[in-house]
Design a protein around this motif. Structure first.
Motif, PDB file in Angstrom:
ATOM      1  N   LEU A   1       0.189   1.705  11.202  1.00 58.80           N
ATOM      2  CA  LEU A   1       0.221   3.071  11.237  1.00 58.80           C
ATOM      3  C   LEU A   1      -0.611   3.914  12.184  1.00 58.80           C
ATOM      4  CD1 LEU A   1      -0.423   3.703   7.354  1.00 58.80           C
ATOM      5  CD2 LEU A   1       1.745   3.887   8.357  1.00 58.80           C
ATOM      6  N   THR A   2      -1.529   3.346  12.936  1.00 57.21           N
ATOM      7  CA  THR A   2      -2.405   3.728  13.943  1.00 57.21           C
ATOM      8  C   THR A   2      -1.827   3.867  15.052  1.00 57.21           C
ATOM      9  OG1 THR A   2      -4.391   3.016  12.942  1.00 57.21           O
ATOM     10  CG2 THR A   2      -4.523   3.556  15.390  1.00 57.21           C
ATOM     11  N   ARG A   3      -0.596   2.599  15.175  1.00 61.95           N
ATOM     12  CA  ARG A   3       0.156   2.457  16.564  1.00 61.95           C
ATOM     13  C   ARG A   3       1.172   3.444  16.466  1.00 61.95           C
ATOM     14  NH1 ARG A   3       1.096  -3.419  18.076  1.00 61.95           N
ATOM     15  NH2 ARG A   3      -1.332  -3.160  18.386  1.00 61.95           N
ATOM     16  N   TYR A   4       1.865   3.553  15.396  1.00 64.29           N
ATOM     17  CA  TYR A   4       3.222   4.148  15.324  1.00 64.29           C
ATOM     18  C   TYR A   4       3.333   5.442  14.580  1.00 64.29           C
ATOM     19  CZ  TYR A   4       4.806  -0.265  17.321  1.00 64.29           C
ATOM     20  OH  TYR A   4       5.031  -1.431  18.117  1.00 64.29           O
ATOM     21  N   PHE A   5       2.397   5.857  13.784  1.00 67.86           N
ATOM     22  CA  PHE A   5       2.299   6.917  12.861  1.00 67.86           C
ATOM     23  C   PHE A   5       0.873   7.277  12.454  1.00 67.86           C
ATOM     24  CE2 PHE A   5       6.282   4.373  11.752  1.00 67.86           C
ATOM     25  CZ  PHE A   5       7.220   5.508  11.658  1.00 67.86           C
ATOM     26  N   PRO A   6       0.218   7.709  13.625  1.00 70.72           N
ATOM     27  CA  PRO A   6      -1.016   7.878  13.570  1.00 70.72           C
ATOM     28  C   PRO A   6      -1.504   9.297  12.721  1.00 70.72           C
ATOM     29  CG  PRO A   6      -0.245   8.679  15.709  1.00 70.72           C
ATOM     30  CD  PRO A   6       0.771   7.736  14.892  1.00 70.72           C
ATOM     31  N   GLN A   7      -0.509   9.906  12.229  1.00 71.44           N
ATOM     32  CA  GLN A   7      -0.741  11.149  11.380  1.00 71.44           C
ATOM     33  C   GLN A   7      -0.942  10.703  10.041  1.00 71.44           C
ATOM     34  OE1 GLN A   7       2.140  10.040  12.659  1.00 71.44           O
ATOM     35  NE2 GLN A   7       4.045  11.444  12.127  1.00 71.44           N
TER      36      GLN A   7
ATOM     37  N   GLY B   1       0.959  -1.305  -0.089  1.00 73.96           N
ATOM     38  CA  GLY B   1       0.053  -0.108  -0.086  1.00 73.96           C
ATOM     39  C   GLY B   1       0.848   1.279  -0.032  1.00 73.96           C
ATOM     40  N   TYR B   2       0.235   2.296   0.122  1.00 70.67           N
ATOM     41  CA  TYR B   2       0.937   3.770   0.125  1.00 70.67           C
ATOM     42  C   TYR B   2       0.381   4.752   0.756  1.00 70.67           C
ATOM     43  CZ  TYR B   2      -1.491   5.005  -4.178  1.00 70.67           C
ATOM     44  OH  TYR B   2      -2.429   5.229  -4.979  1.00 70.67           O
ATOM     45  N   ILE B   3       1.203   5.732   1.249  1.00 75.92           N
ATOM     46  CA  ILE B   3       0.826   6.825   1.867  1.00 75.92           C
ATOM     47  C   ILE B   3       1.499   8.001   1.074  1.00 75.92           C
ATOM     48  CG2 ILE B   3       0.571   5.783   4.036  1.00 75.92           C
ATOM     49  CD1 ILE B   3       3.329   6.743   5.008  1.00 75.92           C
ATOM     50  N   PHE B   4       0.979   9.169   1.615  1.00 79.13           N
ATOM     51  CA  PHE B   4       1.652  10.542   1.217  1.00 79.13           C
ATOM     52  C   PHE B   4       2.310  11.227   2.103  1.00 79.13           C
ATOM     53  CE2 PHE B   4      -1.730  10.744  -2.483  1.00 79.13           C
ATOM     54  CZ  PHE B   4      -0.774  10.397  -3.642  1.00 79.13           C
ATOM     55  N   ILE B   5       3.217  11.645   1.619  1.00 81.54           N
ATOM     56  CA  ILE B   5       4.301  12.412   2.968  1.00 81.54           C
ATOM     57  C   ILE B   5       5.034  13.443   2.294  1.00 81.54           C
ATOM     58  CG2 ILE B   5       5.997  12.235   4.544  1.00 81.54           C
ATOM     59  CD1 ILE B   5       5.803   9.606   5.324  1.00 81.54           C
ATOM     60  N   GLN B   6       4.801  14.627   2.942  1.00 78.63           N
ATOM     61  CA  GLN B   6       5.546  15.996   2.742  1.00 78.63           C
ATOM     62  C   GLN B   6       6.988  15.422   1.957  1.00 78.63           C
ATOM     63  OE1 GLN B   6       7.044  18.979   4.827  1.00 78.63           O
ATOM     64  NE2 GLN B   6       6.734  20.413   3.302  1.00 78.63           N
TER      65      GLN B   6
ATOM     66  N   CYS C   1      13.040  11.330   6.937  1.00 74.84           N
ATOM     67  CA  CYS C   1      12.804  10.983   8.478  1.00 74.84           C
ATOM     68  C   CYS C   1      12.057   9.966   8.775  1.00 74.84           C
ATOM     69  CB  CYS C   1      12.105  12.232   9.228  1.00 74.84           C
ATOM     70  SG  CYS C   1      13.393  13.623   8.853  1.00 74.84           S
ATOM     71  N   PHE C   2      10.756   9.641   7.923  1.00 72.07           N
ATOM     72  CA  PHE C   2       9.884   8.730   8.103  1.00 72.07           C
ATOM     73  C   PHE C   2      10.759   7.365   8.193  1.00 72.07           C
ATOM     74  CE2 PHE C   2       7.128   5.163   6.578  1.00 72.07           C
ATOM     75  CZ  PHE C   2       6.193   5.320   7.468  1.00 72.07           C
ATOM     76  N   GLU C   3      11.484   7.363   6.858  1.00 73.31           N
ATOM     77  CA  GLU C   3      12.070   6.073   6.607  1.00 73.31           C
ATOM     78  C   GLU C   3      12.988   5.669   7.802  1.00 73.31           C
ATOM     79  OE1 GLU C   3      14.284   4.062   2.560  1.00 73.31           O
ATOM     80  OE2 GLU C   3      14.650   6.297   3.226  1.00 73.31           O
TER      81      GLU C   3
END
Length: 228
Positions: free
Chosen positions: A125-131, A54-59, A65-67
């Motif tokens: 994502l909910t647990r570690y990256f909820p944004q 799957g994929y997400i959008f990040i600025q 930094c996310f990686e």
């Protein structure tokens, strides 16, 4: 550098038609010995396919930094997805001022791909990256899923020759109207399906990548078969 562009209404030149649709000129299309059998071998039925992506959008400034943060997580056997950040090729002046050097940076699109089943990725994502949230496929309105056997060649091309990849603003379905769907028989994209369309004066393979229409250049030497 990976591009994002819209297409004009013009399409590839043709030298024949199939079911009233255009067959692209200059592309080697192999006739199947048996119309019901593809020349591309599949996975053994006894093997479980790898998890999709799957994929997400990040600025794009935050993608690195996310990686790094994901990499640093120590989860002691808990689910942790593989990660692939969409990067583009950039050129910058060398420190000595003599010439330029290549540099890969997270692209402006801000695409970050994560491997795992949809429910696994949502929980993670909910647990570690909820944004962050999984991006929906515009056709299904559900979180996009990309098969691993499509994601792997895409990652290989993006890592080695990212300039071959163009993300299109037009929906993938647009190309079905006037073009015959073809299956690649050779090269890194063997087994993938899409439409040959003229983009930026080049015949490129337009594929569906999780709801995105993505064009791959430099495919004119490959063999194809009709996939419809």
């Amino acid at each position: 550098m990976t591009q994002v562009c819209s297409l004009p209404s013009s399409a590839a030149d043709v030298n024949d038609k199939y079911n009233g649709k255009r067959l692209p000129k200059g592309i080697h299309i192999v006739e199947a010995d048996d119309a019901s059998d593809s020349k591309v071998g599949g996975m053994s039925k006894s093997e479980d396919p790898p998890s999709p992506w799957g994929y997400i959008f990040i600025q794009h400034m935050s993608a690195g930094c996310f990686e790094k943060r994901l990499d640093s997580l120590k989860l002691d056997g808990e689910f942790k997805p593989n990660c692939f950040v969409h990067r583009s090729l950039h050129y910058k002046q060398k420190a000595n001022g003599r010439g330029v050097q290549k540099e890969m940076k997270p692209s402006i699109s801000g695409l970050v791909f994560l491997q795992g089943e949809t429910n696994q990725l949502k929980t993670f994502l909910t647990r570690y990256f909820p944004q962050y949230y999984l991006v929906n496929d515009c056709c299904t309105s559900k979180p996009a899923t990309i098969p691993d056997n499509l994601m792997r060649p895409f990652m290989k091309i993006m890592s080695e020759t990212p300039e071959r990849v163009t993300f299109l603003r037009d929906p993938f379905e647009k190309f079905a109207k006037d073009h015959v769907k073809l299956r690649v028989l050779t090269g890194v994209l063997k087994g993938q399906e899409g439409y040959i369309v003229r983009i930026l004066r080049d015949r490129q393979l337009v594929m569906d990548l999780g709801g995105y229409a993505v064009a791959i250049s430099n495919v004119h030497r490959e063999d194809f078969e009709i996939a419809e």
